[in-house]
Design a protein around this motif. Structure first.
Motif, PDB file in Angstrom:
ATOM      1  N   MET A 142       0.832  -1.207   0.000  1.00  0.00           N
ATOM      2  CA  MET A 142       0.000   0.000   0.000  1.00  0.00           C
ATOM      3  C   MET A 142       0.866   1.256   0.000  1.00  0.00           C
ATOM      4  SD  MET A 142      -2.967  -1.309   2.654  1.00  0.00           S
ATOM      5  CE  MET A 142      -4.068   0.086   2.437  1.00  0.00           C
ATOM      6  N   GLN A 143       2.007   1.206   0.693  1.00  0.00           N
ATOM      7  CA  GLN A 143       2.917   2.348   0.673  1.00  0.00           C
ATOM      8  C   GLN A 143       3.561   2.524  -0.703  1.00  0.00           C
ATOM      9  OE1 GLN A 143       5.226   1.311   4.480  1.00  0.00           O
ATOM     10  NE2 GLN A 143       5.062   3.537   4.547  1.00  0.00           N
ATOM     11  N   ALA A 144       3.873   1.406  -1.349  1.00  0.00           N
ATOM     12  CA  ALA A 144       4.530   1.478  -2.653  1.00  0.00           C
ATOM     13  C   ALA A 144       3.662   2.205  -3.677  1.00  0.00           C
ATOM     14  CB  ALA A 144       4.856   0.069  -3.145  1.00  0.00           C
ATOM     15  N   PHE A 145       2.341   2.084  -3.557  1.00  0.00           N
ATOM     16  CA  PHE A 145       1.436   2.698  -4.531  1.00  0.00           C
ATOM     17  C   PHE A 145       0.728   3.945  -3.992  1.00  0.00           C
ATOM     18  CE2 PHE A 145       1.533  -1.643  -6.413  1.00  0.00           C
ATOM     19  CZ  PHE A 145       1.973  -1.283  -7.679  1.00  0.00           C
ATOM     20  N   SER A 146       1.216   4.496  -2.882  1.00  0.00           N
ATOM     21  CA  SER A 146       0.569   5.700  -2.341  1.00  0.00           C
ATOM     22  C   SER A 146       1.538   6.658  -1.664  1.00  0.00           C
ATOM     23  CB  SER A 146      -0.508   5.303  -1.318  1.00  0.00           C
ATOM     24  OG  SER A 146       0.089   4.761  -0.143  1.00  0.00           O
ATOM     25  N   GLY A 147       2.676   6.147  -1.170  1.00  0.00           N
ATOM     26  CA  GLY A 147       3.588   6.998  -0.423  1.00  0.00           C
ATOM     27  C   GLY A 147       3.038   7.396   0.933  1.00  0.00           C
ATOM     28  N   ALA A 148       1.997   6.716   1.402  1.00  0.00           N
ATOM     29  CA  ALA A 148       1.366   7.062   2.689  1.00  0.00           C
ATOM     30  C   ALA A 148       2.300   6.734   3.846  1.00  0.00           C
ATOM     31  CB  ALA A 148       0.053   6.308   2.850  1.00  0.00           C
ATOM     32  N   ARG A 149       2.143   7.443   4.927  1.00  0.00           N
ATOM     33  CA  ARG A 149       2.908   7.162   6.143  1.00  0.00           C
ATOM     34  C   ARG A 149       2.432   5.836   6.736  1.00  0.00           C
ATOM     35  NH1 ARG A 149       1.307  12.349   5.823  1.00  0.00           N
ATOM     36  NH2 ARG A 149       2.942  13.943   5.676  1.00  0.00           N
ATOM     37  N   VAL A 150       3.349   5.097   7.346  1.00  0.00           N
ATOM     38  CA  VAL A 150       3.025   3.750   7.806  1.00  0.00           C
ATOM     39  C   VAL A 150       1.907   3.763   8.842  1.00  0.00           C
ATOM     40  CG1 VAL A 150       4.873   3.802   9.559  1.00  0.00           C
ATOM     41  CG2 VAL A 150       3.985   1.610   8.730  1.00  0.00           C
ATOM     42  N   SER A 151       1.919   4.727   9.761  1.00  0.00           N
ATOM     43  CA  SER A 151       0.889   4.760  10.810  1.00  0.00           C
ATOM     44  C   SER A 151      -0.483   5.082  10.231  1.00  0.00           C
ATOM     45  CB  SER A 151       1.254   5.783  11.891  1.00  0.00           C
ATOM     46  OG  SER A 151       1.352   7.087  11.328  1.00  0.00           O
ATOM     47  N   GLU A 152      -0.522   5.881   9.158  1.00  0.00           N
ATOM     48  CA  GLU A 152      -1.800   6.223   8.531  1.00  0.00           C
ATOM     49  C   GLU A 152      -2.481   4.982   7.971  1.00  0.00           C
ATOM     50  OE1 GLU A 152      -0.745  10.775   7.008  1.00  0.00           O
ATOM     51  OE2 GLU A 152      -0.516   9.071   5.645  1.00  0.00           O
ATOM     52  N   ILE A 153      -1.677   4.036   7.475  1.00  0.00           N
ATOM     53  CA  ILE A 153      -2.239   2.807   6.925  1.00  0.00           C
ATOM     54  C   ILE A 153      -2.590   1.828   8.039  1.00  0.00           C
ATOM     55  CG2 ILE A 153      -1.747   0.792   5.488  1.00  0.00           C
ATOM     56  CD1 ILE A 153      -0.062   2.582   3.709  1.00  0.00           C
ATOM     57  N   VAL A 154      -1.697   1.694   9.021  1.00  0.00           N
ATOM     58  CA  VAL A 154      -1.911   0.716  10.097  1.00  0.00           C
ATOM     59  C   VAL A 154      -3.172   1.023  10.890  1.00  0.00           C
ATOM     60  CG1 VAL A 154      -0.948  -0.158  12.268  1.00  0.00           C
ATOM     61  CG2 VAL A 154       0.527   0.090  10.275  1.00  0.00           C
ATOM     62  N   GLN A 155      -3.540   2.295  11.030  1.00  0.00           N
ATOM     63  CA  GLN A 155      -4.711   2.649  11.836  1.00  0.00           C
ATOM     64  C   GLN A 155      -6.019   2.676  11.030  1.00  0.00           C
ATOM     65  OE1 GLN A 155      -3.217   6.391  13.177  1.00  0.00           O
ATOM     66  NE2 GLN A 155      -4.110   7.576  11.512  1.00  0.00           N
ATOM     67  N   LEU A 156      -5.997   2.214   9.792  1.00  0.00           N
ATOM     68  CA  LEU A 156      -7.206   2.222   8.968  1.00  0.00           C
ATOM     69  C   LEU A 156      -8.329   1.404   9.588  1.00  0.00           C
ATOM     70  CD1 LEU A 156      -5.939   1.788   5.290  1.00  0.00           C
ATOM     71  CD2 LEU A 156      -7.074   3.788   6.276  1.00  0.00           C
ATOM     72  N   ARG A 157      -9.560   1.884   9.390  1.00  0.00           N
ATOM     73  CA  ARG A 157     -10.762   1.168   9.798  1.00  0.00           C
ATOM     74  C   ARG A 157     -11.430   0.559   8.567  1.00  0.00           C
ATOM     75  NH1 ARG A 157     -13.575   6.376  12.093  1.00  0.00           N
ATOM     76  NH2 ARG A 157     -12.856   6.971  10.021  1.00  0.00           N
ATOM     77  N   LYS A 158     -12.243  -0.448   8.774  1.00  0.00           N
ATOM     78  CA  LYS A 158     -12.961  -1.048   7.641  1.00  0.00           C
ATOM     79  C   LYS A 158     -13.900  -0.041   6.987  1.00  0.00           C
ATOM     80  CE  LYS A 158     -12.974  -5.868   9.183  1.00  0.00           C
ATOM     81  NZ  LYS A 158     -13.817  -6.992   9.626  1.00  0.00           N
ATOM     82  N   GLU A 159     -14.433   0.863   7.798  1.00  0.00           N
ATOM     83  CA  GLU A 159     -15.352   1.855   7.241  1.00  0.00           C
ATOM     84  C   GLU A 159     -14.637   2.860   6.345  1.00  0.00           C
ATOM     85  OE1 GLU A 159     -16.375   5.154  10.303  1.00  0.00           O
ATOM     86  OE2 GLU A 159     -16.008   3.336  11.485  1.00  0.00           O
ATOM     87  N   ASP A 160     -13.283   2.825   6.375  1.00  0.00           N
ATOM     88  CA  ASP A 160     -12.510   3.708   5.505  1.00  0.00           C
ATOM     89  C   ASP A 160     -12.272   3.101   4.128  1.00  0.00           C
ATOM     90  OD1 ASP A 160     -12.191   5.721   7.460  1.00  0.00           O
ATOM     91  OD2 ASP A 160     -10.608   4.566   8.424  1.00  0.00           O
ATOM     92  N   LEU A 161     -12.703   1.857   3.914  1.00  0.00           N
ATOM     93  CA  LEU A 161     -12.595   1.218   2.600  1.00  0.00           C
ATOM     94  C   LEU A 161     -13.867   1.542   1.825  1.00  0.00           C
ATOM     95  CD1 LEU A 161     -11.223  -2.243   3.791  1.00  0.00           C
ATOM     96  CD2 LEU A 161      -9.905  -0.280   2.967  1.00  0.00           C
ATOM     97  N   LEU A 162     -13.769   2.399   0.822  1.00  0.00           N
ATOM     98  CA  LEU A 162     -14.955   2.964   0.171  1.00  0.00           C
ATOM     99  C   LEU A 162     -14.920   2.758  -1.347  1.00  0.00           C
ATOM    100  CD1 LEU A 162     -14.921   6.326   2.158  1.00  0.00           C
ATOM    101  CD2 LEU A 162     -16.382   4.360   2.620  1.00  0.00           C
ATOM    102  N   ASN A 163     -16.063   2.996  -1.966  1.00  0.00           N
ATOM    103  CA  ASN A 163     -16.179   2.937  -3.425  1.00  0.00           C
ATOM    104  C   ASN A 163     -17.061   4.099  -3.879  1.00  0.00           C
ATOM    105  OD1 ASN A 163     -17.739   2.143  -6.014  1.00  0.00           O
ATOM    106  ND2 ASN A 163     -16.045   0.675  -5.978  1.00  0.00           N
ATOM    107  N   GLU A 164     -16.601   4.810  -4.878  1.00  0.00           N
ATOM    108  CA  GLU A 164     -17.362   5.946  -5.406  1.00  0.00           C
ATOM    109  C   GLU A 164     -17.215   5.976  -6.919  1.00  0.00           C
ATOM    110  OE1 GLU A 164     -16.579  10.618  -5.258  1.00  0.00           O
ATOM    111  OE2 GLU A 164     -17.111   9.788  -3.278  1.00  0.00           O
ATOM    112  N   ASP A 165     -18.344   5.952  -7.612  1.00  0.00           N
ATOM    113  CA  ASP A 165     -18.340   5.972  -9.080  1.00  0.00           C
ATOM    114  C   ASP A 165     -17.494   4.841  -9.654  1.00  0.00           C
ATOM    115  OD1 ASP A 165     -19.940   8.259  -9.063  1.00  0.00           O
ATOM    116  OD2 ASP A 165     -18.206   9.594  -8.966  1.00  0.00           O
ATOM    117  N   GLY A 166     -17.570   3.682  -8.973  1.00  0.00           N
ATOM    118  CA  GLY A 166     -16.840   2.521  -9.468  1.00  0.00           C
ATOM    119  C   GLY A 166     -15.368   2.506  -9.118  1.00  0.00           C
TER     120      GLY A 166
END
Length: 589
Positions: free
Chosen positions: A411-435
């Motif tokens: 996930m970091q390789a394709f976003s450059g996100a900080r490690v803690s930002e990814i580790v603290q993700l919630r399931k409700e943060d997995l979304l879909n909009e316009d496909g």
């Protein structure tokens, strides 16, 4: 991790819990304040595992809880009131006397406590039990009506009191006095403290002050009775003259007495929370303030000068106690910056200018012998290792940490996100909009450096690998943090650390100029520039600070960002790694 160790003859891991010497020397004070101080100055606690990585994870949770406990001890000692001096006590009595004088003008009589309010339930019940046991004894309704005979015994209507009645009456009279003092002097003392700006009193000072105020009330009662019945003002004038001759309350006894850096810290903490600051910053700053106070030997703001701060900074670079020196980046960007922010919360009049203002918080650029970004070979080595399924490679690494090592680097390789930002993700943060499938990074899930939410579309390669099904199949409301975690920040830090350890110790990328999780951000920026992703989109995806002011207005839609994400090339794991010095042995597995 520091503090994790084994005992001779045992493979189990232990964590050493230490009490700072300054706190240990004051353990008797802590006990007096109702705080249990168990163990010794250094106590080893079993971590219940033989695996080093699991032991370090559990130790992080224990250390976070222990830091909170030590902070509670420090707060209790910091706010512990000191005994009043004689001038301070006289000054408080003068303030109380002025309140009494205003409340009870000449000729009025202070209210006395009603009889039914004089006794505590225990004393009242003892009195009733005694009357039931001795029904023939003429007990008066008020113990004050009892007469003491020449033999020293108590009599009621000429009848000698039964054995044991004298002790009960003494208890009743003492109880009457205590309740009378609390009922009459208690409100006056509270008003006195509020007017004087004192929040709490030392336990040994409260009762003597209550007695003094109650006596002053009685003096006014007697004097006002003389005024009402005989128009005699002499006694009242003597009472007023006596308390007006008392010294004024010293300024040092007020709430501004000895304003300390801890007072500034408490005000900074409130403002920090109001701004939505990260809780871990509070813990970090508390430790920095503690280090400054330990160096100065006092927390008084009057002791903090520009010269003393410069000496402290020098000591951090070359500690006199032989401890490891801190880097300039840690000192100026951490210690000095923290103290500068905290001292801005000082009260007016303590010092005009912030003594830390002249100290620089700019850190020198590090010497670079290579790019801080992962090379393609290093990135492939990490991503290949993350997909390994053999238990011998992972050892006893816990399931949650292993899952994070599986997906966080991708996930970091394709976003450059900080490690803690990814580790603290919630399931409700997995979304879909316009496909478009994407995940949301928001402050509600945990600390976000920019304090602004953003959305990150999932790269087509991740979707083909089945990442959404994997992430959504996790137990609990969060993707990487287990539902059993009680300390979210501590567990996020622990799992993030496990991902870094995976890169260092399992993959074997030990170059000190690389940061095992942060180097993905540098690589992401390099690739964005290479494939032609505009800077505005790169900033929006990676959450970079420093975007031009005009670009801070409006948000990018998921479809726009997905268009840019698709420009990132797929990562081919079959590349030849034989020439790469790290992870080469694993390349063929």
């Amino acid at each position: 991790m520091k503090g994790v160790h084994t005992r001779k003859g045992s493979k189990k891991k232990y964590w050493r819990r230490s009490v700072p010497s300054a706190l240990w020397q004051r353990r008797d004070e802590l006990v007096a304040l109702g705080i249990r101080v168990q163990g010794t100055v250094s106590t080893s606690l079993s971590l219940g595992t033989e695996d080093q990585n699991e032991a370090e994870r559990r130790a992080l949770d224990l250390e976070a809880s222990w830091r909170d406990e030590l902070s509670r001890w420090e707060d209790a000692l910091r706010h512990k009131p000191t005994p009043l001096t004689v001038p301070e006590r006289d000054g408080l009595l003068k303030v109380a006397s002025a309140l009494i004088d205003k409340r009870y003008p000449a000729g009025s009589e202070p209210k006395r406590v009603c009889l039914e309010q004089r006794y505590s339930p225990e004393i009242r019940q003892a009195f009733l039990d005694f009357t039931d046991k001795h029904p023939d004894f003429p007990i008066p309704s008020d113990p004050q009506e009892l007469v003491q005979g020449e033999d020293g015994e108590l009599y009621s209507q000429g009848v000698r009191a039964p054995k044991g009645f004298s002790q009960l009456v003494r208890a009743m009279r003492a109880d009457t006095l205590t309740l009378h003092i609390k009922a009459v002097a208690g409100p006056l003392l509270q008003e006195t403290l509020e007017q004087s700006g004192i929040q709490t009193l030392h336990p040994n000072d409260r009762l003597p002050l209550l007695v003094d105020i109650a006596k002053q009330v009685d003096r006014y009662r007697i004097a006002n009775k003389q005024v009402a019945e005989k128009k005699d003002y002499r006694v009242l004038l003597d009472v007023v003259e006596h308390w007006k001759a008392l010294p004024d309350l010293p300024k040092a006894a007020s709430a501004q007495k000895g304003e300390t850096v801890w007072d500034c810290f408490e005000r900074w903490k409130i403002e920090h929370a109001a701004k939505g600051g990260a809780p871990k910053t509070v813990t970090k700053y508390r430790g920095i303030v503690g280090a400054l106070v330990e160096y100065l030997g006092t927390a008084e703001l009057s002791a903090i000068t520009d010269t003393r701060l410069r000496e402290w900074r020098q000591d951090l670079m070359s500690p006199r106690d032989g401890t490891k020196p801190r880097s300039l980046k840690t000192i100026d960007g951490g210690y000095v910056a923290a103290i500068k922010s905290i001292l801005e919360q000082r009260s007016r009049g303590v010092f005009v200018d912030n003594p830390a203002a002249a100290l620089s918080t700019r850190t020198p650029e590090p010497i670079r012998n290579r790019s801080p970004a992962f090379t393609n070979q290093e990135a492939i080595a990490i991503l290949r290792a993350s997909r390994r399924a053999d238990d011998s490679f992972w050892g006893r690494l816990e399931t949650d940490a292993r899952f994070a090592c599986r997906w966080v680097p991708w996930m970091q390789a394709f976003s450059g996100a900080r490690v803690s930002e990814i580790v603290q993700l919630r399931k409700e943060d997995l979304l879909n909009e316009d496909g478009v499938d994407f995940y949301r990074i928001a402050h509600q899930a945990g600390s976000v450096k920019t304090r602004k939410y953003r959305i990150v579309p999932l790269h087509p390669q991740l979707l083909k690998m089945g990442i959404l099904g994997e992430l959504r199949s996790r137990p609990g409301p969060r993707v990487f943090v287990p539902p059993s975690a009680s300390n979210l920040a501590g567990r996020v830090e622990s799992i993030s650390g496990s991902v870094g350890d995976f890169v260092r110790h399992r993959v074997g990328i030990v170059d000190k100029e690389l940061r095992p999780t942060h180097s993905w951000r540098h690589r992401f920026k390099n690739i964005c520039r290479k494939v032609g992703i505009e800077e505005q989109y790169e900033f929006a995806i990676a959450g970079h600070l420093g975007a031009p002011q005009g670009r801070k207005y409006g948000d990018f839609e998921a479809e726009e960002l997905f268009r840019e994400i698709k420009k990132l090339p797929w990562i081919e794991l079959e590349s030849d790694l034989a020439h790469h010095g790290v992870g080469a042995d694993d390349a063929s597995k």
